[in-house]
Design an enzyme around this catalytic site. Sequence first.
Site, PDB file in Angstrom:
ATOM      1  N   PHE A  93       0.808  -1.227   0.000  1.00 48.84           N
ATOM      2  CA  PHE A  93       0.000   0.000   0.000  1.00 48.84           C
ATOM      3  C   PHE A  93       0.843   1.280   0.000  1.00 48.84           C
ATOM      4  O   PHE A  93       0.295   2.389  -0.030  1.00 48.84           O
ATOM      5  CB  PHE A  93      -0.960   0.011   1.199  1.00 48.84           C
ATOM      6  CG  PHE A  93      -0.297  -0.126   2.549  1.00 48.84           C
ATOM      7  CD1 PHE A  93       0.263   0.969   3.184  1.00 48.84           C
ATOM      8  CD2 PHE A  93      -0.233  -1.361   3.185  1.00 48.84           C
ATOM      9  CE1 PHE A  93       0.872   0.852   4.424  1.00 48.84           C
ATOM     10  CE2 PHE A  93       0.377  -1.491   4.424  1.00 48.84           C
ATOM     11  CZ  PHE A  93       0.938  -0.380   5.050  1.00 48.84           C
ATOM     12  N   ARG A 121      -1.255   8.081  20.886  1.00 50.94           N
ATOM     13  CA  ARG A 121      -1.656   6.898  20.112  1.00 50.94           C
ATOM     14  C   ARG A 121      -2.991   6.338  20.635  1.00 50.94           C
ATOM     15  O   ARG A 121      -3.834   5.895  19.854  1.00 50.94           O
ATOM     16  CB  ARG A 121      -0.578   5.816  20.192  1.00 50.94           C
ATOM     17  CG  ARG A 121       0.701   6.156  19.463  1.00 50.94           C
ATOM     18  CD  ARG A 121       0.582   6.075  17.966  1.00 50.94           C
ATOM     19  NE  ARG A 121       0.363   4.740  17.466  1.00 50.94           N
ATOM     20  CZ  ARG A 121       0.499   4.379  16.190  1.00 50.94           C
ATOM     21  NH1 ARG A 121       0.874   5.278  15.278  1.00 50.94           N
ATOM     22  NH2 ARG A 121       0.271   3.160  15.789  1.00 50.94           N
ATOM     23  N   THR A 127      -4.764   1.603  14.008  1.00 56.90           N
ATOM     24  CA  THR A 127      -4.491   1.968  12.611  1.00 56.90           C
ATOM     25  C   THR A 127      -5.736   1.784  11.747  1.00 56.90           C
ATOM     26  O   THR A 127      -6.074   2.630  10.921  1.00 56.90           O
ATOM     27  CB  THR A 127      -3.329   1.109  12.063  1.00 56.90           C
ATOM     28  OG1 THR A 127      -2.184   1.336  12.885  1.00 56.90           O
ATOM     29  CG2 THR A 127      -3.007   1.456  10.619  1.00 56.90           C
ATOM     30  N   ARG A 138      -9.984   8.001  15.488  1.00 59.52           N
ATOM     31  CA  ARG A 138     -10.313   7.140  14.349  1.00 59.52           C
ATOM     32  C   ARG A 138     -11.616   6.368  14.590  1.00 59.52           C
ATOM     33  O   ARG A 138     -12.356   6.086  13.648  1.00 59.52           O
ATOM     34  CB  ARG A 138      -9.153   6.188  14.068  1.00 59.52           C
ATOM     35  CG  ARG A 138      -7.944   6.882  13.426  1.00 59.52           C
ATOM     36  CD  ARG A 138      -6.723   5.994  13.450  1.00 59.52           C
ATOM     37  NE  ARG A 138      -5.584   6.540  12.724  1.00 59.52           N
ATOM     38  CZ  ARG A 138      -4.346   6.066  12.838  1.00 59.52           C
ATOM     39  NH1 ARG A 138      -4.086   5.053  13.666  1.00 59.52           N
ATOM     40  NH2 ARG A 138      -3.362   6.588  12.151  1.00 59.52           N
ATOM     41  N   ASN A 148      -7.740   7.101   7.198  1.00 56.52           N
ATOM     42  CA  ASN A 148      -7.865   7.124   8.668  1.00 56.52           C
ATOM     43  C   ASN A 148      -7.503   8.461   9.312  1.00 56.52           C
ATOM     44  O   ASN A 148      -7.230   8.537  10.500  1.00 56.52           O
ATOM     45  CB  ASN A 148      -7.098   5.951   9.293  1.00 56.52           C
ATOM     46  CG  ASN A 148      -5.605   6.015   9.062  1.00 56.52           C
ATOM     47  OD1 ASN A 148      -5.117   6.952   8.426  1.00 56.52           O
ATOM     48  ND2 ASN A 148      -4.876   5.034   9.572  1.00 56.52           N
ATOM     49  N   GLU A 162      10.549  12.333  13.140  1.00 55.79           N
ATOM     50  CA  GLU A 162       9.471  12.962  12.368  1.00 55.79           C
ATOM     51  C   GLU A 162       9.430  14.472  12.605  1.00 55.79           C
ATOM     52  O   GLU A 162       9.235  15.252  11.659  1.00 55.79           O
ATOM     53  CB  GLU A 162       8.134  12.303  12.725  1.00 55.79           C
ATOM     54  CG  GLU A 162       8.048  10.864  12.220  1.00 55.79           C
ATOM     55  CD  GLU A 162       6.844  10.088  12.752  1.00 55.79           C
ATOM     56  OE1 GLU A 162       6.049  10.659  13.526  1.00 55.79           O
ATOM     57  OE2 GLU A 162       6.710   8.906  12.384  1.00 55.79           O
TER      58      GLU A 162
HETATM   59  P1  IDP Z   1      -0.264   4.114  12.015  1.00 55.36           P
HETATM   60  O1  IDP Z   1      -0.649   5.307  11.166  1.00 55.36           O
HETATM   61  O2  IDP Z   1      -1.385   3.728  12.952  1.00 55.36           O
HETATM   62  O3  IDP Z   1       1.055   4.291  12.736  1.00 55.36           O
HETATM   63  P2  IDP Z   1       1.146   2.339  10.172  1.00 55.36           P
HETATM   64  O4  IDP Z   1       1.171   0.849  10.232  1.00 55.36           O
HETATM   65  O5  IDP Z   1       2.388   3.082  10.540  1.00 55.36           O
HETATM   66  O6  IDP Z   1      -0.105   2.839  11.041  1.00 55.36           O
HETATM   67  O7  IDP Z   1       0.708   2.743   8.698  1.00 55.36           O
HETATM   68  C1  IDP Z   1       0.809   4.072   8.264  1.00 55.36           C
HETATM   69  C2  IDP Z   1      -0.422   4.422   7.470  1.00 55.36           C
HETATM   70  O8  IDP Z   1      -0.469   3.618   6.321  1.00 55.36           O
HETATM   71  C3  IDP Z   1      -1.750   4.163   8.167  1.00 55.36           C
HETATM   72  O9  IDP Z   1      -2.121   5.189   9.052  1.00 55.36           O
HETATM   73  C4  IDP Z   1      -2.686   4.076   6.984  1.00 55.36           C
HETATM   74  O10 IDP Z   1      -2.989   5.395   6.481  1.00 55.36           O
HETATM   75  C5  IDP Z   1      -1.819   3.376   5.962  1.00 55.36           C
HETATM   76  N1  IDP Z   1      -2.050   1.933   5.970  1.00 55.36           N
HETATM   77  C6  IDP Z   1      -1.622   1.024   6.878  1.00 55.36           C
HETATM   78  N2  IDP Z   1      -2.039  -0.212   6.556  1.00 55.36           N
HETATM   79  C7  IDP Z   1      -2.729  -0.086   5.410  1.00 55.36           C
HETATM   80  C8  IDP Z   1      -3.420  -1.008   4.561  1.00 55.36           C
HETATM   81  O11 IDP Z   1      -3.482  -2.206   4.811  1.00 55.36           O
HETATM   82  N3  IDP Z   1      -4.033  -0.473   3.452  1.00 55.36           N
HETATM   83  C9  IDP Z   1      -3.994   0.848   3.144  1.00 55.36           C
HETATM   84  N4  IDP Z   1      -3.371   1.745   3.911  1.00 55.36           N
HETATM   85  C10 IDP Z   1      -2.746   1.297   5.034  1.00 55.36           C
HETATM   86 MG    MG Z   2       2.970   4.419  12.005  1.00 63.05          MG
END
Ligand code: IDP
Ligand code: MG
Length: 185
Positions: A93, A121, A127, A138, A148, A162
């Site tokens: 993705f 968090r 997520t 969320r 999200n 960051e």
């Molecule tokens: P986080 O934002 O909760 O830290 P991460 O695993 O770091 O989650 O992923 C970053 C961002 O990537 C997520 O917030 C979401 O926007 C996107 N994302 C994560 N997993 C998926 C997926 O399976 N499909 C599409 N987008 C995803």
């Molecule tokens: Mg993340």
Amino acid sequence: MNNDEVDDDSGPFVSQLHSGNSYLSFQEAQISSTMAEERTFIAVKPDGVQRGLVGDIIKRFEQKGFRLVAMKFLQASEQLLKQHYIDLKDRPFYPGLVEYMQSGPVVAMVWEGLNVVKTGRVMLGETNPADSKPGTIRGDFCIQVGRNIIHGSDAVESAKTEINLWFKPEELVSFKSCAHDWIYE
Ligand code: IDP
Ligand code: MG
């Protein structure tokens, strides 16, 4: 006289430290560095901006008692976003994620406070919004993982990375909130 040493009437052993726009006594600076200086990077994503959720999101961090340190409104470059999500570069993705994040303006912020990374968090939720409890950002405002609405740093170290990526040091503003002593015991 420079900014590190300021004359005042607080006695010979209470030096003053310059921190952003305010002068903290040595004692106050110690308290803020031991208790409340943790910082996190929070960003309202393009869908959150388009849906008019910026105010609601800022309100939650403000009313919790966290302190705003920096904020800017920008349409992030592909280069910045690729770097921001570099840990996910091998995920299927990743290209769609960078495209989504670049599709409109975002609100990038730094918030400060005791345990702000972990608590931030918790305030965001999971997520995947489908796994996020009502009461979380969320959980309350979105439905799918690819839309999200908000980013929050996942650890103190990644927060530092960051913040350095999105902000110049001079864009981070330190001040003592008048509510500080009513939020921390
Ligand atoms: P986080 O934002 O909760 O830290 P991460 O695993 O770091 O989650 O992923 C970053 C961002 O990537 C997520 O917030 C979401 O926007 C996107 N994302 C994560 N997993 C998926 C997926 O399976 N499909 C599409 N987008 C995803
Ligand atoms: Mg993340």
